[in-house]
Design an enzyme around this catalytic site. Structure first.
Site, mmCIF file in Angstrom:
data_model
loop_
_atom_site.group_PDB
_atom_site.id
_atom_site.type_symbol
_atom_site.label_atom_id
_atom_site.label_comp_id
_atom_site.label_asym_id
_atom_site.label_seq_id
_atom_site.Cartn_x
_atom_site.Cartn_y
_atom_site.Cartn_z
ATOM 1 N N TYR A 28 4.673 2.722 -8.020
ATOM 2 C CA TYR A 28 4.196 2.818 -6.444
ATOM 3 C C TYR A 28 3.025 3.425 -6.303
ATOM 4 O O TYR A 28 2.682 4.480 -7.188
ATOM 5 C CB TYR A 28 5.421 3.560 -5.695
ATOM 6 C CG TYR A 28 6.381 2.747 -5.370
ATOM 7 C CD1 TYR A 28 7.547 2.310 -6.184
ATOM 8 C CD2 TYR A 28 6.888 2.539 -4.066
ATOM 9 C CE1 TYR A 28 8.486 1.498 -5.870
ATOM 10 C CE2 TYR A 28 8.328 1.859 -3.755
ATOM 11 C CZ TYR A 28 8.540 1.310 -4.633
ATOM 12 O OH TYR A 28 10.076 0.615 -4.404
ATOM 13 N N GLU A 73 11.501 1.326 7.741
ATOM 14 C CA GLU A 73 10.689 0.121 7.749
ATOM 15 C C GLU A 73 11.213 -1.011 8.732
ATOM 16 O O GLU A 73 12.553 -1.162 8.983
ATOM 17 C CB GLU A 73 10.618 -0.530 6.451
ATOM 18 C CG GLU A 73 9.866 0.262 5.364
ATOM 19 C CD GLU A 73 10.036 -0.218 4.086
ATOM 20 O OE1 GLU A 73 10.597 -1.252 3.659
ATOM 21 O OE2 GLU A 73 9.526 0.730 3.249
#
Length: 180
Positions: A28, A73
């Site tokens: 990431y 999210e």
């Protein structure tokens, strides 16, 4: 462009750009854009290719040099990250809804341009049981991008991008993207 500063206060952390690899191999890239917003790109794992800018987040200092970031999210995925940059470590827990685990390809995009699709998918598919991924990670890059630098996460991830960043081939000395 690795930053060797010592992190203590939240102000030391904000504006920092990280690349890290979870123990499960997922890579990431993550940027503490300011005190309430994060940007990130996903280079490895089940949602590799996904990228997001201006994600609202809760960012706090837990103790000297340790920072917790949490957000939800539009997919319904919850994330909790504990950064320990002085030790080049972090611990993350990602709570993927069942639908993301079963249909990750839907989320592999620039999320900001597909919020309606994320919300539609969240309603169309099952949420539970959540797929929980708790992992330690090793931080492999720390860069001082400064706060609110919209060039840090400004394009889709590509093969070799994280190596380009670590090798100083992606950003110039002022942390502006090098045009290719």
């Amino acid at each position: 462009m690795t930053n060797n500063k010592i992190f203590k206060e939240l102000e030391d952390f904000l504006g920092t750009h990280f690349i890290y690899t979870y123990d499960n191999g997922w890579e990431y890239e993550w940027y503490a854009k300011n005190d309430h917003t994060v940007d990130y790109r996903i280079h490895g794992g089940m949602v590799a290719g996904r990228w997001v800018t201006d994600q609202e987040a809760n960012i706090v200092k837990l103790t000297d040099g340790v920072f917790k970031i949490t957000w939800t999210e539009p997919t319904g995925t919850d994330v909790a990250l504990d950064f320990m940059p002085n030790e080049s470590k972090l611990h993350g827990v990602i709570f993927f809804p069942k639908w993301v685990h079963e249909h990750p390809e839907i989320t592999v995009c620039y999320q900001n341009e597909h919020i309606d699709l994320m919300e539609k998918s969240r309603l169309q598919y099952e949420t539970y049981p959540k797929y929980v991924v708790p992992e330690f990670a090793t931080i492999t890059y720390i860069g001082n991008a400064g706060q609110n630098n919209n060039e840090v996460i400004s394009e889709a991830p590509y093969q070799g991008m994280t190596d380009d960043i670590r090798d100083g081939k992606y950003f110039d000395k002022d942390y502006k993207k090098i045009k290719k």
